[in-house]
Design an enzyme around this catalytic site. Structure first.
Site, PDB file in Angstrom:
ATOM      1  N   LYS A   1      -2.556  11.902  -5.186  1.00  0.00           N
ATOM      2  CA  LYS A   1      -2.543  10.768  -6.104  1.00  0.00           C
ATOM      3  C   LYS A   1      -3.840  10.010  -5.901  1.00  0.00           C
ATOM      4  CE  LYS A   1      -1.944   6.474  -6.256  1.00  0.00           C
ATOM      5  NZ  LYS A   1      -2.784   6.118  -7.388  1.00  0.00           N
TER       6      LYS A   1
ATOM      7  N   GLY B   1      -1.816   8.500 -11.174  1.00  0.00           N
ATOM      8  CA  GLY B   1      -0.970   7.462 -11.759  1.00  0.00           C
ATOM      9  C   GLY B   1      -1.062   6.189 -10.941  1.00  0.00           C
TER      10      GLY B   1
ATOM     11  N   GLY C   1      -0.200   3.180  -8.271  1.00  0.00           N
ATOM     12  CA  GLY C   1       0.267   3.160  -6.889  1.00  0.00           C
ATOM     13  C   GLY C   1       1.750   2.869  -6.779  1.00  0.00           C
TER      14      GLY C   1
ATOM     15  N   VAL D   1       3.633   6.328  -8.914  1.00  0.00           N
ATOM     16  CA  VAL D   1       3.392   7.656  -8.329  1.00  0.00           C
ATOM     17  C   VAL D   1       3.311   7.583  -6.800  1.00  0.00           C
ATOM     18  CG1 VAL D   1       1.668   9.501  -8.200  1.00  0.00           C
ATOM     19  CG2 VAL D   1       2.310   8.555 -10.409  1.00  0.00           C
ATOM     20  N   GLY D   2       2.581   6.570  -6.313  1.00  0.00           N
ATOM     21  CA  GLY D   2       2.444   6.409  -4.861  1.00  0.00           C
ATOM     22  C   GLY D   2       3.794   6.168  -4.211  1.00  0.00           C
TER      23      GLY D   2
ATOM     24  N   GLU E   1      -6.221   5.330   6.704  1.00  0.00           N
ATOM     25  CA  GLU E   1      -7.636   4.945   6.811  1.00  0.00           C
ATOM     26  C   GLU E   1      -7.802   3.662   6.017  1.00  0.00           C
ATOM     27  OE1 GLU E   1      -9.920   6.212   8.570  1.00  0.00           O
ATOM     28  OE2 GLU E   1      -9.094   8.156   9.130  1.00  0.00           O
TER      29      GLU E   1
ATOM     30  N   CYS F   1     -15.909   0.761   3.200  1.00  0.00           N
ATOM     31  CA  CYS F   1     -15.030   0.344   4.306  1.00  0.00           C
ATOM     32  C   CYS F   1     -15.811   0.188   5.608  1.00  0.00           C
ATOM     33  CB  CYS F   1     -13.911   1.352   4.485  1.00  0.00           C
ATOM     34  SG  CYS F   1     -14.510   3.036   4.688  1.00  0.00           S
TER      35      CYS F   1
ATOM     36  N   GLU G   1     -12.034  -8.716   4.694  1.00  0.00           N
ATOM     37  CA  GLU G   1     -12.882  -7.725   4.033  1.00  0.00           C
ATOM     38  C   GLU G   1     -13.171  -8.198   2.612  1.00  0.00           C
ATOM     39  OE1 GLU G   1     -11.077  -3.947   2.850  1.00  0.00           O
ATOM     40  OE2 GLU G   1     -12.706  -2.933   3.898  1.00  0.00           O
TER      41      GLU G   1
HETATM   42  P1  NAD Z   1      -5.793   0.035  -2.527  1.00  0.00           P
HETATM   43  O1  NAD Z   1      -5.081  -0.036  -1.226  1.00  0.00           O
HETATM   44  O2  NAD Z   1      -5.555  -1.000  -3.529  1.00  0.00           O
HETATM   45  O3  NAD Z   1      -5.446   1.421  -3.250  1.00  0.00           O
HETATM   46  C1  NAD Z   1      -5.631   2.654  -2.604  1.00  0.00           C
HETATM   47  C2  NAD Z   1      -4.707   3.671  -3.238  1.00  0.00           C
HETATM   48  O4  NAD Z   1      -3.362   3.263  -2.990  1.00  0.00           O
HETATM   49  C3  NAD Z   1      -4.853   3.795  -4.750  1.00  0.00           C
HETATM   50  O5  NAD Z   1      -4.708   5.141  -5.126  1.00  0.00           O
HETATM   51  C4  NAD Z   1      -3.701   2.952  -5.268  1.00  0.00           C
HETATM   52  O6  NAD Z   1      -3.270   3.339  -6.551  1.00  0.00           O
HETATM   53  C5  NAD Z   1      -2.651   3.229  -4.205  1.00  0.00           C
HETATM   54  N1  NAD Z   1      -1.598   2.223  -4.126  1.00  0.00           N
HETATM   55  C6  NAD Z   1      -1.673   0.910  -4.475  1.00  0.00           C
HETATM   56  N2  NAD Z   1      -0.473   0.323  -4.297  1.00  0.00           N
HETATM   57  C7  NAD Z   1       0.359   1.271  -3.822  1.00  0.00           C
HETATM   58  C8  NAD Z   1       1.725   1.277  -3.454  1.00  0.00           C
HETATM   59  N3  NAD Z   1       2.479   0.203  -3.577  1.00  0.00           N
HETATM   60  N4  NAD Z   1       2.262   2.422  -2.988  1.00  0.00           N
HETATM   61  C9  NAD Z   1       1.511   3.523  -2.872  1.00  0.00           C
HETATM   62  N5  NAD Z   1       0.214   3.598  -3.231  1.00  0.00           N
HETATM   63  C10 NAD Z   1      -0.352   2.474  -3.695  1.00  0.00           C
HETATM   64  O7  NAD Z   1      -7.327   0.199  -2.161  1.00  0.00           O
HETATM   65  P2  NAD Z   1      -8.559   0.264  -3.173  1.00  0.00           P
HETATM   66  O8  NAD Z   1      -8.752  -1.105  -3.717  1.00  0.00           O
HETATM   67  O9  NAD Z   1      -8.381   1.406  -4.102  1.00  0.00           O
HETATM   68  O10 NAD Z   1      -9.757   0.649  -2.175  1.00  0.00           O
HETATM   69  C11 NAD Z   1     -10.436  -0.263  -1.400  1.00  0.00           C
HETATM   70  C12 NAD Z   1      -9.844  -0.320  -0.005  1.00  0.00           C
HETATM   71  O11 NAD Z   1      -9.862   0.971   0.596  1.00  0.00           O
HETATM   72  C13 NAD Z   1     -10.646  -1.206   0.937  1.00  0.00           C
HETATM   73  O12 NAD Z   1      -9.776  -1.992   1.703  1.00  0.00           O
HETATM   74  C14 NAD Z   1     -11.388  -0.209   1.832  1.00  0.00           C
HETATM   75  O13 NAD Z   1     -11.754  -0.703   3.077  1.00  0.00           O
HETATM   76  C15 NAD Z   1     -10.395   0.888   1.915  1.00  0.00           C
HETATM   77  N6  NAD Z   1     -11.078   2.143   2.283  1.00  0.00           N
HETATM   78  C16 NAD Z   1     -10.931   2.627   3.552  1.00  0.00           C
HETATM   79  C17 NAD Z   1     -11.603   3.779   3.923  1.00  0.00           C
HETATM   80  C18 NAD Z   1     -11.449   4.351   5.312  1.00  0.00           C
HETATM   81  O14 NAD Z   1     -11.741   5.533   5.483  1.00  0.00           O
HETATM   82  N7  NAD Z   1     -11.008   3.612   6.296  1.00  0.00           N
HETATM   83  C19 NAD Z   1     -12.425   4.439   3.014  1.00  0.00           C
HETATM   84  C20 NAD Z   1     -12.543   3.924   1.723  1.00  0.00           C
HETATM   85  C21 NAD Z   1     -11.854   2.768   1.366  1.00  0.00           C
END
Ligand code: NAD
Length: 471
Positions: free
Chosen positions: A169, A200, A202, A205-206, A244, A278, A378
């Protein structure tokens, strides 16, 4: 107008059962460039059934077969490298400089994992017992928008190496980039059902991936807030999790470092991937008696950074991915001003001439205290906080005084001194004198930056279960 109207299940592009439509917006001008039909819970369930069935045979493949699959994936993804770069620029707003490197790395994940796999031992004798490492099962992969193709590639490479099947996803905001990868993965000719895509939302689908009892593991990259929720919900079916998450990485400049060299590097680092990284070193820790000199060099560097359209080769900072992300970054800049940090460069609002897109002025605050919001949370935009320290002990204390522990950076002309400090910092990845990358060494966070490790043999171990056979 671009259309994403397929998902990928059982080796075929199929129409999603879901009907919700997401508008795809170009962050450089906020104009609509396409639409994606989003998958729903039924699509996830179909993909999981397929992945579970495929696991029966895929888990029995030989190392040689899986190395071959990894090689085919690398080849197929590399053929799409230029297409991936262009779509990343358009959909995500990634600069050409960054998107080109990112697309090149996407293929290399399969290469490095093939090397790991060739040398990995899936079993060993302890006394008279055999300890076998076997693939954990169906892996649900949830990835963010800021490094979409690399996140997907590194996770899928590890799953293939382990003998796991997967349901991916990707972020809904990366639908076009995901489509390019789906096509590449299809070209690679993997066994049907080994890799499935259901793009889809989060919370739709998540959520189903995390709930589904036939998913054995969730590999998540994203925000700490969502990561915490996943960890809690995954426990209901005792899923294995790799998380991560976010970071607020310190960059310690020691008093013996050459400031003319390291401060510009520190500013570029904080603004990597337009600040949406990140691992970005967003807290710059400098000796108090050198603060004026640091401020002068940092200000000059920020003011020379090229903010602009991501297509332009000279652009170093592109737009934020969405209006929402732009507003979030603005709110942190306002918070910095309200808390009394000194604005050294940039500030609120958009750079002149770039009002249509989600562009942020490269911003630096100095005189920042480590308990200010801009030092603790962050921001995920081009905003750097300079914090001064009195001595080495205080530098280490400030570096570790954070809920995060993803990365840290140390600059010094004395390698032993830097090594000693590295041993005292609580972070999963520490770079000395620069921003090195090595796909063979583990990547992941201490504290609230995550659970588990990715990449290399440490990453592979997280897709395997140990089974002891006693005789
Ligand atoms: P996010 O947590 O909003 O979303 C990440 C993913 O999770 C997306 O695919 C989203 O659709 C899904 N998601 C959202 N709500 C969900 C739920 N309730 N259940 C299941 N899945 C859900 O993060 P973002 O805004 O897409 O990305 C930025 C963040 O990612 C920053 O905090 C960054 O630090 C982190 N990041 C970490 C790394 C690492 O390797 N540590 C790498 C890249 C990004």
């Amino acid at each position: 107008m671009k259309q994403v109207n397929k998902i990928y299940i059982n080796g075929k592009f199929v129409n999603p059962h879901g009907t919700e439509i997401l508008e795809i917006i170009n962050p450089s001008d906020n104009k609509k460039i396409g639409e994606a039909i989003l998958a729903d819970e039924t699509d996830v369930r179909n993909a999981v059934v397929t992945a579970k069935e495929a696991f029966k045979t895929f888990s029995q493949t030989t190392v040689e077969e899986r190395v071959l699959y990894l090689e085919k994936l690398k080849e197929a993804v590399e053929k799409k490298q230029d297409e991936l770069t262009e779509i990343m620029i358009e959909e995500y707003g990634g600069t050409r400089q960054f998107s080109t490197i990112s697309s090149r790395y996407t293929g290399s994940w399969f290469d490095s994992m093939a090397e790991v796999l060739k040398n990995f031992k899936f079993g060993k004798m302890i006394n008279s017992s055999l300890v076998k490492l076997q693939p954990v099962g169906v892996v649900g992969m949830i990835t963010p928008w800021n490094a979409s193709s690399s996140s997907i590639a590194s996770k899928v490479a590890t799953a293939i190496a382990a003998g796991c099947t997967s349901v991916i996803k990707a972020s809904e905001m990366s639908s076009l980039q995901t489509m390019v990868l789906m096509e590449a993965f299809h070209e690679a000719g993997l066994p049907e059902g080994a890799v499935n895509f259901v793009t889809g939302l989060g919370n739709v689908v998540g959520t189903e991936l995390i709930r589904n009892p036939d998913v054995a593991k969730i590999s998540f990259t994203g925000s700490t807030a969502v990561g915490k929720m996943i960890a809690g919900n995954a426990a209901c079916t005792m899923k294995r999790v790799t998380l991560e998450l976010g970071g607020k990485s310190p960059n310690i400049i020691l008093d013996d470092a050459d400031l003319d060299q390291v401060i510009p590097m520190a500013v570029y680092g904080a603004y990597m991937n337009s600040g949406q990284a990140c691992i970005a070193p967003t807290r710059l820790l400098v000796p108090e008696h050198k603060l004026d000199q640091v401020n002068r060099i940092a200000k000059m560097t920020a003011e020379q950074m090229v903010v602009g359209l991501p297509q332009d080769e000279k652009t170093q900072i592109g737009p934020m991915v969405s209006v929402r992300q732009y507003e979030r970054v603005q709110s942190f800049i306002e918070a910095g001003l309200e808390e009394g940090a000194l604005l050294l460069a940039g500030g609120p609002g958009k750079p002149q001439g770039l009002e249509a897109g989600n562009f942020v002025k490269p911003t630096i605050f100095t005189g920042v205290k480590n308990d200010m919001k801009i030092a603790r949370e962050e921001i995920f935009g081009p905003v750097l906080s300079i914090i001064s320290y009195k001595n080495e002990e205080e530098a280490i204390a400030i570096a570790n005084d954070t809920p995060y522990g993803l990365a840290a950076y140390i600059s010094s002309s004395d390698p032993e001194r830097a090594m000693d400090i590295a041993s005292k910092i609580d972070a999963g990845r520490i770079c000395i004198n620069g921003f090195s990358h090595d796909p063979m060494v583990p990547f992941g966070g201490f504290k609230q930056s995550g659970i588990g490790r990715e990449y290399g043999e440490f990453g592979l171990q997280h897709y395997l279960e140990a089974k002891a056979i006693l005789k």
